[in-house]
Motif scaffolding. Structure first.
Motif, mmCIF file in Angstrom:
data_model
loop_
_atom_site.group_PDB
_atom_site.id
_atom_site.type_symbol
_atom_site.label_atom_id
_atom_site.label_comp_id
_atom_site.label_asym_id
_atom_site.label_seq_id
_atom_site.Cartn_x
_atom_site.Cartn_y
_atom_site.Cartn_z
ATOM 1 N N ASN A 50 1.214 -1.730 -0.014
ATOM 2 C CA ASN A 50 -0.310 -0.325 -0.396
ATOM 3 C C ASN A 50 0.439 1.502 -0.059
ATOM 4 O O ASN A 50 0.660 1.984 0.789
ATOM 5 N N ARG A 51 1.498 1.026 -0.961
ATOM 6 C CA ARG A 51 2.940 2.933 -0.910
ATOM 7 C C ARG A 51 2.605 3.372 -1.581
ATOM 8 O O ARG A 51 1.968 2.931 -2.941
ATOM 9 N N PRO A 52 2.288 4.596 -1.021
ATOM 10 C CA PRO A 52 1.449 5.448 -2.860
ATOM 11 C C PRO A 52 3.321 5.639 -3.732
ATOM 12 O O PRO A 52 4.144 5.845 -3.273
ATOM 13 N N PHE A 54 4.652 8.071 -4.815
ATOM 14 C CA PHE A 54 5.391 9.126 -5.197
ATOM 15 C C PHE A 54 6.604 9.254 -4.191
ATOM 16 O O PHE A 54 7.052 9.775 -4.270
ATOM 17 N N ASP A 55 6.586 7.829 -3.685
ATOM 18 C CA ASP A 55 7.557 7.361 -3.025
ATOM 19 C C ASP A 55 9.064 6.555 -3.532
ATOM 20 O O ASP A 55 8.063 5.158 -3.778
ATOM 21 N N PRO A 56 9.491 7.040 -4.177
ATOM 22 C CA PRO A 56 10.473 6.088 -4.961
ATOM 23 C C PRO A 56 11.409 4.736 -4.341
ATOM 24 O O PRO A 56 11.400 5.057 -2.852
ATOM 25 N N SER A 109 14.302 12.313 -11.899
ATOM 26 C CA SER A 109 15.339 12.361 -13.066
ATOM 27 C C SER A 109 16.211 11.007 -11.982
ATOM 28 O O SER A 109 17.319 10.998 -13.051
ATOM 29 N N THR A 110 16.154 10.719 -10.805
ATOM 30 C CA THR A 110 17.828 10.784 -9.871
ATOM 31 C C THR A 110 16.800 8.841 -10.222
ATOM 32 O O THR A 110 15.684 8.402 -9.613
ATOM 33 N N VAL A 111 17.855 8.273 -9.609
ATOM 34 C CA VAL A 111 18.041 6.941 -8.418
ATOM 35 C C VAL A 111 18.576 6.317 -7.548
ATOM 36 O O VAL A 111 19.852 7.254 -7.574
ATOM 37 N N ALA A 134 13.529 -2.860 -4.142
ATOM 38 C CA ALA A 134 13.067 -3.537 -2.700
ATOM 39 C C ALA A 134 13.661 -2.228 -1.468
ATOM 40 O O ALA A 134 14.012 -1.502 -0.957
ATOM 41 N N PRO A 135 11.988 -1.986 -0.911
ATOM 42 C CA PRO A 135 11.432 -0.881 0.499
ATOM 43 C C PRO A 135 11.447 -2.413 1.378
ATOM 44 O O PRO A 135 11.168 -3.408 1.187
ATOM 45 N N SER A 136 11.434 -1.293 2.681
ATOM 46 C CA SER A 136 11.604 -2.122 3.794
ATOM 47 C C SER A 136 10.003 -3.109 3.836
ATOM 48 O O SER A 136 8.769 -2.928 2.956
ATOM 49 N N THR A 175 21.730 5.009 5.444
ATOM 50 C CA THR A 175 21.680 6.380 4.577
ATOM 51 C C THR A 175 21.459 6.858 3.607
ATOM 52 O O THR A 175 22.327 6.117 2.625
ATOM 53 N N ILE A 176 21.136 7.620 3.333
ATOM 54 C CA ILE A 176 21.039 8.354 1.708
ATOM 55 C C ILE A 176 21.503 9.363 1.794
ATOM 56 O O ILE A 176 21.697 10.656 2.533
ATOM 57 N N LEU A 177 22.133 9.640 0.492
ATOM 58 C CA LEU A 177 23.089 10.550 -0.178
ATOM 59 C C LEU A 177 22.614 10.436 -1.817
ATOM 60 O O LEU A 177 23.317 10.347 -2.202
ATOM 61 N N LEU A 187 19.633 13.199 2.380
ATOM 62 C CA LEU A 187 18.624 12.962 2.834
ATOM 63 C C LEU A 187 18.105 12.152 4.013
ATOM 64 O O LEU A 187 16.630 12.374 4.339
ATOM 65 N N ARG A 188 18.595 11.375 3.980
ATOM 66 C CA ARG A 188 18.003 10.755 5.429
ATOM 67 C C ARG A 188 19.267 9.852 6.185
ATOM 68 O O ARG A 188 20.272 8.927 6.036
ATOM 69 N N LEU A 189 19.300 10.017 7.672
ATOM 70 C CA LEU A 189 19.813 9.791 8.477
ATOM 71 C C LEU A 189 19.067 8.234 8.407
ATOM 72 O O LEU A 189 18.602 7.748 8.011
ATOM 73 N N SER A 217 13.659 14.858 -1.597
ATOM 74 C CA SER A 217 13.427 13.591 -0.729
ATOM 75 C C SER A 217 12.184 13.164 -0.131
ATOM 76 O O SER A 217 11.839 12.894 0.413
ATOM 77 N N PRO A 218 11.705 12.571 -1.803
ATOM 78 C CA PRO A 218 10.545 12.765 -1.753
ATOM 79 C C PRO A 218 10.483 11.246 -0.676
ATOM 80 O O PRO A 218 11.612 10.283 -0.855
ATOM 81 N N GLY A 219 9.233 10.998 -0.181
ATOM 82 C CA GLY A 219 8.983 9.854 0.860
ATOM 83 C C GLY A 219 8.826 10.079 1.860
ATOM 84 O O GLY A 219 9.261 9.117 2.911
ATOM 85 N N GLN A 220 10.464 11.505 2.015
ATOM 86 C CA GLN A 220 10.857 11.479 3.493
ATOM 87 C C GLN A 220 9.645 11.606 4.460
ATOM 88 O O GLN A 220 9.549 12.779 4.789
ATOM 89 N N LEU A 221 8.434 11.109 4.707
ATOM 90 C CA LEU A 221 7.379 11.654 6.345
ATOM 91 C C LEU A 221 7.643 11.502 7.122
ATOM 92 O O LEU A 221 8.785 10.789 7.557
HETATM 93 P P1 AMP Z 1 13.154 2.413 1.628
HETATM 94 O O1 AMP Z 1 11.690 2.698 2.159
HETATM 95 O O2 AMP Z 1 13.558 2.289 3.255
HETATM 96 O O3 AMP Z 1 13.500 1.585 0.697
HETATM 97 O O4 AMP Z 1 13.551 3.461 1.553
HETATM 98 C C1 AMP Z 1 12.986 4.770 -0.130
HETATM 99 C C2 AMP Z 1 13.476 5.953 0.554
HETATM 100 O O5 AMP Z 1 14.498 6.350 -0.861
HETATM 101 C C3 AMP Z 1 12.360 6.491 0.273
HETATM 102 O O6 AMP Z 1 11.340 7.233 1.040
HETATM 103 C C4 AMP Z 1 12.904 8.171 -0.358
HETATM 104 O O7 AMP Z 1 12.469 9.166 0.725
HETATM 105 C C5 AMP Z 1 14.341 7.862 -1.074
HETATM 106 N N1 AMP Z 1 14.634 7.709 -2.390
HETATM 107 C C6 AMP Z 1 14.373 6.696 -3.302
HETATM 108 N N2 AMP Z 1 14.908 7.251 -4.546
HETATM 109 C C7 AMP Z 1 14.708 8.824 -4.270
HETATM 110 C C8 AMP Z 1 15.309 10.252 -5.129
HETATM 111 N N3 AMP Z 1 15.138 9.162 -6.955
HETATM 112 N N4 AMP Z 1 15.361 10.976 -4.992
HETATM 113 C C9 AMP Z 1 15.146 10.909 -3.734
HETATM 114 N N5 AMP Z 1 15.176 10.097 -2.645
HETATM 115 C C10 AMP Z 1 14.942 8.584 -3.239
#
Ligand code: AMP
Ligand code: MG
Length: 340
Positions: A50-52, A54-56, A109-111, A134-136, A175-177, A187-189, A217-221
């Protein structure tokens, strides 16, 4: 039929080739994996969680050459970081190549890419020709899973196989850079400390954290990684840690509250007695991330304990922050989101 749980990477790879979903162990948390280059497989991930849209998603690859096929630009900073920390809990954000479906990157435009550090998943990645999105492996916005049982508890009917790699050793997401020329922006610790990255790069990192509507940092709710119970900080994160003496003065814990301690460091006999009294007389449930205050161990225990709060039926839990250094910052980030 409910999914099987096992350690058979041949079964897992065959299912992934058919476009199915497989839960995979990593050093951070369990992932809900599918073929990251196949649109239908990736759609399956969003639906199961059920992931929106907009969350990559993060793409998990077996080596640097595979990572390079997914991006348009791979500079020295990316190479230095990948060599220093992969396989490991570091995700790099880079301009995407045409191979990557827009659904994976939520139209960005980024991955996001990393090599996970878990022997079973690394062996699985050797058997397949594609990266794993693979998200969590948890329903969207709930606490991430750090054991195969956590995955089974919530998603057993939504995955095709659960690869059981034991308990996650780090227990906090990567950690996301975002790579920005010679430097990088956090973008995420997560499971790799900022200090370790800065040491390798020889310069400070930029940070863009906790912004709900930040396009970088889309999806960093803010509200994320959250158990059902209400988590309440005992003091402001930027203040010094609440002293045990002050804790003892709080009249809070009399009627079945939860109390989440970072450690027992600095506790004397009087405080031990007080805690026991809370547990016995007040029916307060006491949880400790790590008795000796080891930050890495506390991080590894965090999500299991957050799940325990719910399974123990806690409704309100007061908590102490971790020390705001190293992985303590990532622990505090998750506590903040869980309590927001
Ligand atoms: P997770 O849910 O732990 O798998 O992490 C995915 C998270 O990575 C997303 O919620 C975004 O915050 C971040 N993310 C993934 N792709 C991108 C991207 N192209 N640009 C910025 N953040 C991204
Ligand atoms: Mg997640």
């Amino acid at each position: 039929m409910p999914a099987q749980i096992g350690i058979d990477i041949a079964i897992a790879s065959a299912l992934l080739r058919q476009g199915k979903l497989v839960a995979i162990p990593t050093e951070t948390v369990y992932g809900l994996a599918a073929n990251g280059l196949d649109l239908k497989s990736v759609l399956g991930i969003f639906e199961a969680k059920n992931r929106p849209r907009f969350d990559p998603l993060i793409l998990h690859v077996r080596d640097i050459p595979m990572a390079k096929t997914l991006v348009n630009e791979w500079n020295d900073t990316a190479q230095t970081l990948a060599e220093a920390f992969w396989p490991g809990p570091l995700t790099l954000i880079l301009p995407k190549s045409d191979m990557v479906p827009d659904l994976v990157t939520a139209g960005n435009s980024t991955v996001a890419i990393r090599i996970p550090s878990h022997p079973l998943t690394l062996a699985l990645l050797q058997l397949i020709e594609f990266p794993l999105a693979a998200p969590s492996a948890n329903p969207f916005s709930y606490v991430s899973p750090t054991t195969a049982k956590h995955v089974a508890d919530q998603l057993i009917d939504r995955v095709d196989y659960i690869l059981d790699g034991g308990e996650c050793t780090i227990g906090i997401e990567s950690t996301i850079l975002a790579i920005e020329g010679k430097t990088a922006r956090v973008l995420r610790l997560g499971g790799l400390s900022i200090e370790a990255i800065e040491t390798v790069l020889g310069q400070p990192l930029l940070e863009t954290l906790h912004q709900n509507s930040n396009p970088q940092s889309p999806g960093q709710l803010d509200h994320h990684y959250a158990p059902r119970c209400k988590l309440i900080p005992l003091y402001n994160k930027d203040e010094p840690q609440l002293s045990w003496a002050e804790l003892l003065k709080k009249p809070l814990f009399t009627s079945g509250f939860g109390l989440l301690l970072f450690s027992k460091q600095g506790m004397g006999a009087e405080e031990e007695f007080y805690l026991t009294k809370l547990q016995v007389a007040g029916k307060t449930k006491v949880y400790i991330l790590d008795e000796l205050g080891d930050i890495a161990k506390a991080g590894a225990n965090l999500f299991s304990i957050l799940r325990l709060l719910d399974s123990d039926g806690c409704k309100e839990v007061y908590f102490f922050w971790a020390p705001e250094i190293g992985l303590g910052r990532a622990i505090n980030d998750r506590l903040m989101r869980a309590s927001s």
